[in-house]
Write an enzyme that holds these catalytic residues in place. Structure first.
Site: not given
Length: 339
Positions: A199, A116, A202
């Site tokens: 994956k 991230k 969203k």
């Protein structure tokens, strides 16, 4: 004598974007299935969401939307404890206590921070770096024994177990349980419709990569029709899809939606191409998701009722977590607070 912990399931989802088919198959549906078997505690982890900047009003909207998705997917607030993380102070307090138990080296090994934060890790928030301790607190504040997670979250459960073990060892107690990850089902990790090696997320910039629980019938059908595949026919068993990630993903999604094994799905479609498979998958997805989307829309029409349900859930959650965190404080040598 070893302390006996009653079975209790805890899990949470970040309300930092619209929930997807991956969230439903990998989490929400599993959550609903566990109701009635053991005590179930489900949380919208807004404190985790703010480890990266969120637009405040959008975060409030997404939190209510996530709550609506939980309930539309079958989570009954009368059976499960459903609440917002920031409404229960025990989460933040225990996160600090456990931050003083966890070791820096453990945090440095966590792969999700690296993913991230990217190359500019120095500009990431301290919260993003330290949030695994908060995740451990989320679980241990309820003495949870089982945590439904995707494969990519197993490292966090292992860290939680390490923190619990170190706390127990350091203070000579048998206080925190060692929670077990619960990973099951054909599509516990649903992959992107545009790249079968990633994956379904969203946060993916491409809306075509995912099916959102708020998508209408036309959007779902179009996304499945345009999902990346290959020109080869389907084999008769999953072994034949070993090097075909996009095809394997769509078969896994079909199997999860239809409650079949992937091999059973392939036995039905063996030798057929995606020109036949995709329309069948679209019809199946619509039959499952349309009632959920409809119920979500009904719930979102009354945000005050959603807020009421979440406040009631927070009171129930606090009644479990507050005494556990108070005992942890006292074990660590702090003078007992007034109760």
């Amino acid at each position: 004598m070893a302390r006996v912990h009653s079975p209790r399931i805890f899990s949470g989802i970040q309300p930092s974007g619209g929930l997807t088919l991956g969230n439903y198959l990998g989490a929400l549906r599993r959550f609903a299935e566990k109701q009635g078997e053991v005590e179930t505690v489900y949380c919208l982890v807004d404190l985790h969401a703010i480890t990266v900047w969120q637009e405040p009003e959008r975060l409030r909207q997404q939190t209510r939307e996530a709550a609506a998705a939980f309930m539309a997917a079958g989570i009954d607030p009368a059976q499960s404890v459903l609440f917002v993380q920031s409404h229960v102070p025990a989460h933040a307090e225990l996160a600090w206590l456990l931050s003083c138990v966890a070791r820096l080296g453990w945090m440095n090994r966590m792969t999700q921070f690296k993913d991230k934060a990217g190359k500019n890790a120095e500009a990431a928030s301290l919260g993003l770096y330290a949030y695994p301790a908060l995740m451990a607190a989320d679980i241990l504040a309820y003495h949870a024994t089982h945590v439904p997670v995707g494969e990519d979250q197993k490292q966090h459960i292992e860290l939680t177990r390490d923190i619990a073990a170190k706390f127990n060892h350091d203070y000579g107690v048998d206080f925190f349980p060692s929670p077990e990850p619960v990973i099951e089902g054909a599509a516990t990790r649903v992959m992107s419709l545009r790249d079968g090696t990633k994956k379904m997320s969203k946060s993916d910039p491409s809306d075509a990569s995912r099916i959102n629980l708020t998508d209408d019938a036309d959007a779902i059908a179009q996304k499945i029709r345009k999902a990346r595949t290959d020109a080869e026919p389907l084999p008769g068993a999953m072994e034949g899809l070993k090097d075909r990630p996009e095809a394997r993903n769509l078969v896994n999604i079909f199997a999860a939606l239809s409650d079949e094994t992937p091999d059973a799905v392939l036995a039905r479609f063996e030798g057929q191409g995606f020109g036949a498979f995709k329309p069948a998958l679209a019809d199946l997805a619509l039959s499952v998701l349309a009632p959920i989307t409809r119920r979500m829309n009904e719930l979102m029409a009354d945000p005050a009722e959603i807020d009421r349900i979440l406040r009631a859930g927070a009171l129930r959650a606090d009644a479990i977590a507050a005494p556990i965190v108070a005992e942890a404080r006292e074990i660590m040598g702090m003078i007992p607070a007034a109760r």
